[in-house]
Design a protein around this motif. Structure first.
Motif, PDB file in Angstrom:
ATOM      1  N   SER A  81      -4.526   4.773   5.624  1.00  0.00           N
ATOM      2  CA  SER A  81      -4.041   3.410   5.374  1.00  0.00           C
ATOM      3  C   SER A  81      -2.879   3.351   4.382  1.00  0.00           C
ATOM      4  O   SER A  81      -2.382   2.276   4.094  1.00  0.00           O
ATOM      5  N   GLY A  97     -10.615  -7.470   1.937  1.00  0.00           N
ATOM      6  CA  GLY A  97      -9.884  -6.205   1.991  1.00  0.00           C
ATOM      7  C   GLY A  97      -9.353  -5.804   0.639  1.00  0.00           C
ATOM      8  O   GLY A  97     -10.031  -5.940  -0.387  1.00  0.00           O
ATOM      9  N   ARG A  98      -8.117  -5.270   0.644  1.00  0.00           N
ATOM     10  CA  ARG A  98      -7.505  -4.809  -0.605  1.00  0.00           C
ATOM     11  C   ARG A  98      -6.238  -5.595  -0.935  1.00  0.00           C
ATOM     12  O   ARG A  98      -5.826  -5.657  -2.087  1.00  0.00           O
ATOM     13  N   ASP A  99      -5.609  -6.149   0.121  1.00  0.00           N
ATOM     14  CA  ASP A  99      -4.282  -6.768  -0.045  1.00  0.00           C
ATOM     15  C   ASP A  99      -4.217  -8.149   0.592  1.00  0.00           C
ATOM     16  O   ASP A  99      -3.145  -8.620   0.936  1.00  0.00           O
ATOM     17  N   ILE A 100      -5.353  -8.785   0.763  1.00  0.00           N
ATOM     18  CA  ILE A 100      -5.337 -10.084   1.475  1.00  0.00           C
ATOM     19  C   ILE A 100      -4.631 -11.147   0.629  1.00  0.00           C
ATOM     20  O   ILE A 100      -3.724 -11.827   1.103  1.00  0.00           O
ATOM     21  N   THR A 158     -11.287  -6.400   7.060  1.00  0.00           N
ATOM     22  CA  THR A 158     -10.047  -5.676   7.386  1.00  0.00           C
ATOM     23  C   THR A 158     -10.204  -4.168   7.160  1.00  0.00           C
ATOM     24  O   THR A 158      -9.527  -3.369   7.792  1.00  0.00           O
ATOM     25  N   VAL A 167      -9.974   7.590   5.269  1.00  0.00           N
ATOM     26  CA  VAL A 167      -9.376   6.264   5.514  1.00  0.00           C
ATOM     27  C   VAL A 167      -8.296   5.870   4.499  1.00  0.00           C
ATOM     28  O   VAL A 167      -7.283   5.260   4.857  1.00  0.00           O
ATOM     29  N   ALA A 204     -12.644  -2.459   8.135  1.00  0.00           N
ATOM     30  CA  ALA A 204     -13.162  -1.926   9.403  1.00  0.00           C
ATOM     31  C   ALA A 204     -12.006  -1.618  10.358  1.00  0.00           C
ATOM     32  O   ALA A 204     -12.080  -0.677  11.148  1.00  0.00           O
TER      33      ALA A 204
END
Ligand code: DC
Length: 229
Positions: free
Chosen positions: A104, A130-133, A36, A100, A38
């Motif tokens: 974001s 990712g960071r928040d999946i 994510t 980025v 990317a």
């Protein structure tokens, strides 16, 4: 009976080992890998190309209306496609990496990306990183991992990645950049980086890639086969 196709969430800070692990775990299980980060990088590339400041939410919102980010599978690899153009190499540039986190932060950017990520994961058989999946995108994911690693190990990995592409960065600069991105990603208002309560923490500082992959794959197989191992 064939094992259930799961949704696997792998979150963690920059250079914690998420991407390589997620890619190899997906390969081992025959699942689809979604990077994510990317997707956020592709939007950032478009913002920079358009000469828009990463902090300018209004112009970014207008730009998003005509932006299409997709992930395309090519054999075992996944390519990032921005408005029909393969931007796999460009999204890893130092300029995109620096901008980025700021791009974001915007709610409108996150909503568009999350919508697409949920669509891609709706049938299971997927590893999203990712960071928040585990906290926001798939709070009901079958398994959640949170990868961490010491700052030195992370900077070393980032340096190896860059060296493989012919860039030789200095370690202090890399450490500074990683700290800055961690701070921006974990203090933003919209879905900041944090470990979901039910995520399994994996410290990759002293693990080889094979070991990282094994930890995750064994847990996934246990759950997929219903043993809950
Ligand atoms: O994983 P990466 O370094 O390629 O991610 C790039 C940036 O994208 C990261 O610094 C923050 C943002 N990102 C995000 O906000 N949410 C995600 N799920 C993935 C990445």
């Amino acid at each position: 009976m064939s094992p259930r196709k799961l949704v696997i969430a792998i979150d963690g800070p920059a250079a914690s080992g998420k991407s390589t692990t997620a890619r190899l775990v997906a390969e081992a299980l025959g699942y689809v890998h979604i990077d994510t980060g990317a997707m956020y990088r592709a939007v950032t590339l478009k913002v920079l190309r358009a000469g828009i400041r990463p902090s300018d939410g209004e112009r970014i919102e207008r730009l998003l209306a005509t932006t299409h980010v997709a992930l395309r599978r090519e054999g075992k690899a996944t390519r990032v496609v921005l408005d029909g153009e393969d931007v796999n190499a460009e999204i890893r540039s130092p300029e995109v990496t620096r901008a980025v986190s700021m791009v974001s932060r915007h709610k409108i950017v996150r909503e568009a990306m999350v919508r697409e990520q949920r669509r891609m994961g709706s049938e299971g058989g997927i590893v999203l990183e990712g960071r928040d999946i585990g906290t926001v995108v798939f709070p009901d994911a079958d398994l959640k991992f949170f990868m961490i690693a010491g700052i030195e190990a992370r900077a070393r990995r980032r340096r190896e990645e860059l060296e493989a592409r012919g860039i030789s960065p200095d370690m202090d600069g890399l450490i500074e950049e990683i700290r800055e991105r961690d701070s921006q990603d974990s203090t933003r208002e919209e879905s900041p980086l944090r470990k979901a309560e039910d995520a399994i923490e994996v410290d990759t500082s002293d693990l080889t890639i094979e070991e990282q992959v094994r930890v995750v794959v064994e847990k996934v197989r246990g759950v997929a086969e219903g043993t809950g191992a």
